[in-house]
Every structure is written in structure tokens, then in C-alpha cells.
Write a protein that holds these residues in place. Sequence first.
Motif, PDB file in Angstrom:
ATOM      1  N   UNK A  48     -29.679  41.403  -3.319  1.00  0.00           N
ATOM      2  CA  UNK A  48     -29.157  40.976  -4.628  1.00  0.00           C
ATOM      3  C   UNK A  48     -29.618  41.899  -5.759  1.00  0.00           C
ATOM      4  N   UNK A  49     -30.561  42.819  -5.455  1.00  0.00           N
ATOM      5  CA  UNK A  49     -31.070  43.755  -6.467  1.00  0.00           C
ATOM      6  C   UNK A  49     -30.505  45.177  -6.276  1.00  0.00           C
ATOM      7  N   UNK A  50     -29.455  45.308  -5.439  1.00  0.00           N
ATOM      8  CA  UNK A  50     -28.876  46.646  -5.182  1.00  0.00           C
ATOM      9  C   UNK A  50     -27.463  46.718  -5.766  1.00  0.00           C
ATOM     10  N   UNK A  51     -27.136  47.866  -6.357  1.00  0.00           N
ATOM     11  CA  UNK A  51     -25.752  48.135  -6.777  1.00  0.00           C
ATOM     12  C   UNK A  51     -25.399  49.555  -6.303  1.00  0.00           C
ATOM     13  N   UNK A  52     -24.318  49.663  -5.535  1.00  0.00           N
ATOM     14  CA  UNK A  52     -23.801  50.969  -5.102  1.00  0.00           C
ATOM     15  C   UNK A  52     -22.576  51.289  -5.949  1.00  0.00           C
ATOM     16  N   UNK A  53     -22.678  52.314  -6.781  1.00  0.00           N
ATOM     17  CA  UNK A  53     -21.594  52.568  -7.738  1.00  0.00           C
ATOM     18  C   UNK A  53     -21.149  54.042  -7.709  1.00  0.00           C
ATOM     19  N   UNK A  54     -19.888  54.255  -8.056  1.00  0.00           N
ATOM     20  CA  UNK A  54     -19.353  55.605  -8.203  1.00  0.00           C
ATOM     21  C   UNK A  54     -18.887  55.805  -9.635  1.00  0.00           C
ATOM     22  N   UNK A  55     -18.955  57.042 -10.106  1.00  0.00           N
ATOM     23  CA  UNK A  55     -18.440  57.373 -11.446  1.00  0.00           C
ATOM     24  C   UNK A  55     -17.184  58.211 -11.223  1.00  0.00           C
ATOM     25  N   UNK A  56     -16.035  57.715 -11.715  1.00  0.00           N
ATOM     26  CA  UNK A  56     -14.758  58.398 -11.463  1.00  0.00           C
ATOM     27  C   UNK A  56     -14.005  58.626 -12.772  1.00  0.00           C
ATOM     28  N   UNK A  57     -13.225  59.722 -12.810  1.00  0.00           N
ATOM     29  CA  UNK A  57     -12.456  60.019 -14.030  1.00  0.00           C
ATOM     30  C   UNK A  57     -11.556  61.230 -13.815  1.00  0.00           C
ATOM     31  N   UNK A  58     -10.691  61.461 -14.791  1.00  0.00           N
ATOM     32  CA  UNK A  58      -9.923  62.701 -14.889  1.00  0.00           C
ATOM     33  C   UNK A  58     -10.912  63.825 -15.226  1.00  0.00           C
ATOM     34  N   UNK A  59     -10.538  65.058 -14.914  1.00  0.00           N
ATOM     35  CA  UNK A  59     -11.431  66.198 -15.159  1.00  0.00           C
ATOM     36  C   UNK A  59     -11.795  66.317 -16.654  1.00  0.00           C
ATOM     37  N   UNK A  60     -13.050  66.624 -16.940  1.00  0.00           N
ATOM     38  CA  UNK A  60     -13.579  66.852 -18.294  1.00  0.00           C
ATOM     39  C   UNK A  60     -13.580  65.615 -19.191  1.00  0.00           C
ATOM     40  N   UNK A  61     -13.580  64.424 -18.586  1.00  0.00           N
ATOM     41  CA  UNK A  61     -13.699  63.208 -19.400  1.00  0.00           C
ATOM     42  C   UNK A  61     -15.148  62.771 -19.565  1.00  0.00           C
ATOM     43  N   UNK A  62     -16.091  63.528 -18.936  1.00  0.00           N
ATOM     44  CA  UNK A  62     -17.510  63.300 -19.216  1.00  0.00           C
ATOM     45  C   UNK A  62     -18.291  62.539 -18.171  1.00  0.00           C
ATOM     46  N   UNK A  63     -17.828  62.560 -16.902  1.00  0.00           N
ATOM     47  CA  UNK A  63     -18.528  61.818 -15.838  1.00  0.00           C
ATOM     48  C   UNK A  63     -19.949  62.319 -15.607  1.00  0.00           C
ATOM     49  N   UNK A  64     -20.083  63.640 -15.419  1.00  0.00           N
ATOM     50  CA  UNK A  64     -21.393  64.189 -15.037  1.00  0.00           C
ATOM     51  C   UNK A  64     -22.370  64.128 -16.204  1.00  0.00           C
ATOM     52  N   UNK A  65     -21.866  64.302 -17.417  1.00  0.00           N
ATOM     53  CA  UNK A  65     -22.704  64.155 -18.612  1.00  0.00           C
ATOM     54  C   UNK A  65     -23.202  62.707 -18.702  1.00  0.00           C
TER      55      UNK A  65
END
Length: 540
Positions: free
Chosen positions: A19-36
Motif C-alpha cells: 500500500x506504500x508503493x506507486x509505480x508510475x510513468x511520465x509520458x508526453x509529446x516531445x519537448x513538453x518537459x517530462x525529463x525536466x
Amino acid sequence: MGRKEENIKKAEVLRKQLDRIRNIGVVAHIDHGKTTFSDNLLAGAGMISEELAGEQLALDYDEQEQARGITINAAAASMVHEYEGKEYLINLIDTPGHVDFGGDVTRAMRAVDGGIVVVCAVEGVMPQTETVLRQALREKVKPVLLINKVDRLINELKLNAEEMQERFVKVIAEVNTLISKMVPEEFKNEWKVKVEDGSVIFGSSLHNWAISKPYMDKTGMTFKDIYEYCKNNDEKTLAKKLPMYKIALDTVIEHLPNPKDAQKYRIPVIWKGDPDSEVGRAMLECDSKGPLALMITKIIIDPHAGEVAFGRVYGGKITEGQEVYIVGMPKKYRTQQVAIMVGSDRITVKEVEAGNIAAITGLKDAIAGSTVTTVQDMESFEGIKYISEPVVTVRVEAKRPSDLPKLVKALRNISKADPSIVVSINQESGEYLMSGMGELHLEITEYRIKNEQGVDIVTSEPTVIYRETVERKSSKFEGKSPNKHNYLYVEVEPLEESIVKAIQEGEISDNVKKHGKEITKALQELGMDRAEAKGVFAIN
């Protein structure tokens, strides 16, 4: 002990508390700021310097990623976050936004239960936003929305507070339209993003601040206050009052599911075996005491450790030195090291339990999509279905004929690490052909063969693959068997649009041998004649 080391120690304990774990992905169009944005989360967890958050791009650790300023590989990181007095383990995967690397997004979505969809406030919803949402929802990954680069609306487009809010309403409406079109029926209303419940975040990854409705209520801050801070170039104060990592990770914990809840509705989609079997029950309950059931989602070739397999543990646990089977392979394998990932760092641990993402060495014959288990006859996980297929091809040859064996090995490694690259041999000329999602995809792969695999190669100009298709019903074609005693009559006609869509979206399995009855029933429900549906022997 540094904060990074302290977090790794805490993660050891939290990995066992579902109950204390979250597996998440960050997704977006290119250059919308995911890695930042991912930088902000890592800085908040003490994994990188707060001053460098937004500029370090810690998860873009590949040389080509840094040179080109784009994400090419899906990168994983684990971090610890405190929410309402309790600590939580967040397993984060940052994914590429460029259309050429969409295969990495598809594979990453198999490993996570929730996704943060990042949309640029200036550009709004773009084609790749729709694609990544489709990839997430097909795998039953629940989304929340981050509207990023809000500061640009004020400082560049010079919008006033009312116009800014109108822009937000438009973006949210467009995202919800896409969700309602693609979301599984049982989550049609539940998974729409809403400002009121806090599943929409507004902010600036570059300047490290964010706001959501619950934080507006808590702090008394409004969009007008944010407008004034941005207009006066005082976003440092805003970042202190409203740190992005805190608002974002609080939203993740509040709105995205833990593995135990998520696997109840995700397992029937990604695994078609018997739910009442021992391994089936272990996965549905996310039980670490059951048999091991792990799916490999990515292979990287490490110059020191060799092949490193990344995967999600759905049932049981994977341990150092454990004997396991790779479904489809005749022999047993022994794991060497088991680790969790933080950017380019692999942190070795003794075991990784159900509900977590692991990095494993020793699984030499594993590929992306392999099922790893302790049960010899376990039904494998469903294959990963890609949104698009390779469309651009180049001819590849070694500069020196003596390097041909090295080229063959390099091509094998490349196609293993990136299944979106398809390597084949032209049967007439004997040339090696390499097909990818686009010219950039092939360019990066060519760089890797030369610089990482150490093989000097020459490639041809890229050519685009065109395919013929069936537009209408053909006339009857007659064929004869070699002994001329049997006559075959063949007619070709296009399938109904609804059937094509169901096959493309993975609603109908392509394994007719294994799921014949379910396929026949599904085809009949979509309008195919009963006799025709029963006669289907292959779907390609």
C-alpha cells in the motif's frame, strides 16, 4: 550518510509494503518537459542537487540524449516521499516523447500502474499526447494531468489571468475527450481528470513550482497570485512556497493506485492463464510468497555487466542466485545480481518483491516481453502490442569484410535491446536490412553500432516501406496442389472496420491456437458470420 543513501535504505523496507508503493510513468509529446519534471522529483527526494533540478536531466544519462536534448531510452528511478506522516516508495519511469521511440513508451507502460501525462500549456494537446495516452489506457494505466510551462503563458504570450484559465479549461477538456474515447468501459467516468479533486496539476518544471486545487485550499494561493509572481520574475519564491516535487508526488499517492489494487484489474488484460492457479492467484493478490512471475520490459547492454534485464515483478520475488525459467526456453537460468535503478546507477539488493520493478543480470536469453518464472509450464504474459511498426529501412554492411561476425553480433544485441529495430536479410542479395520507426531512430542505432558495439559500418540511404492492401472483394483465384489432384479456391476481401480496430487495439488475441473459442466469440459479436469465425486459423 547522505540523503540518497538514506532513501535507498528506506526503500528496502517500503518495497515489502504494497500500500506504500506507486509505480508510475511520465509520458508526453516531445519537448513538453517530462525529463525536466522528473529532475524535480529526484531533487525533492534528495537524489540530485535542488539547484540543478530542471537542468541536470539526470534520467537522460545516455550520451546521445545529452547531445540531442531529447529522451531516447525509458529510464527508471526509485525514490522515497513522505505524505501525511507516512513514507511511500515511488518507482518512476521517464519515457521518450519523440514518435520514433514510441516502442519504449509501450514497453514502459507494461511495468507501471499510473501515469503523469505532461502537456505544455503553450502547445496544448499534440499528436504524440494522444498516442502515449492510448498506449497507457490500453494497458489499464491510470492517468493524472500536469499542465507544464505555465510561466510561458504569462511571460511569452502575455496572457492575463482569465485568458490563462481559459487555456487550462481547453487543455483539460481535450485530454478528457481523449480519455473518454480510449479508456476501458469500467473506468469511463472514474479516470477523467478534474481540477476539483486534485488530479490536475499546473506548474513550471524549469522553475520548480506547481499548484493544484487541494494546495490552493491549503495555502490560500490563487492563479492571480501565481500570475503576479511570474510577471515579476519571482519564481524562486514560488518554488519555495509551492515545490513541484511535493505537489506532484502528493497527487501521485492520492490518485494513482498501489500495485495490489492495480493488479486485480490489470492481470486479466496482460495474462490469459488460469486465474485460479497458484501463479494466477499470486499475481492477482500481488503476493510475494507465491511463485515468481516477472515480465521483462527492457534489455540494456552494459559494457561491464553485459545484458541487464528490467522487469516488473507481478508475483513472488526475484532473488540473487535464484534458479528461474524463461518461458519458451528449454533450460534453467541462474540470476546473478538483482538491483533497483536510480538513473544510470544500479543499486544491488538481495531480493525484489512483487509489485516492484527490478534490474537483473544472468538472464542471457531474455528479450523484451519474456516471462520469467519459477513455474516451468507457466502461461506466458500477453505480447506487447506496438502502436506503430518500423517504416524506414537501411542496408547495413561492415566497412571491413573481416568485421562481418562482429556486425552480426552487434545487430543481434541491438535488436534485443530495442525490439522496435527489426533486422532481416535480403534473400536475393544477402544484404543485412535494418528497419526502424524513422530516420532519427536509425541514426541513433547506427551511432550505437559504431560507438558502443565498436563496429565500423556503412549504411545506404533510407527507404520507406510501402505496403499493398485490399480495398474490395477479389474475384475467385484457383490454385492446384503439386500433384494436380487438389484444387484450391481463394477469395480476398477487407475485414470490417470494427474487427480491424479490435485486433489493432489488442481486444482480440492473435494466438488462435491458444484462444480459439474466445476469438470466435469475439468475432461473432463484432458481426462476423458464425461459420467464418469458426474457420479462422490465423491472425497476423
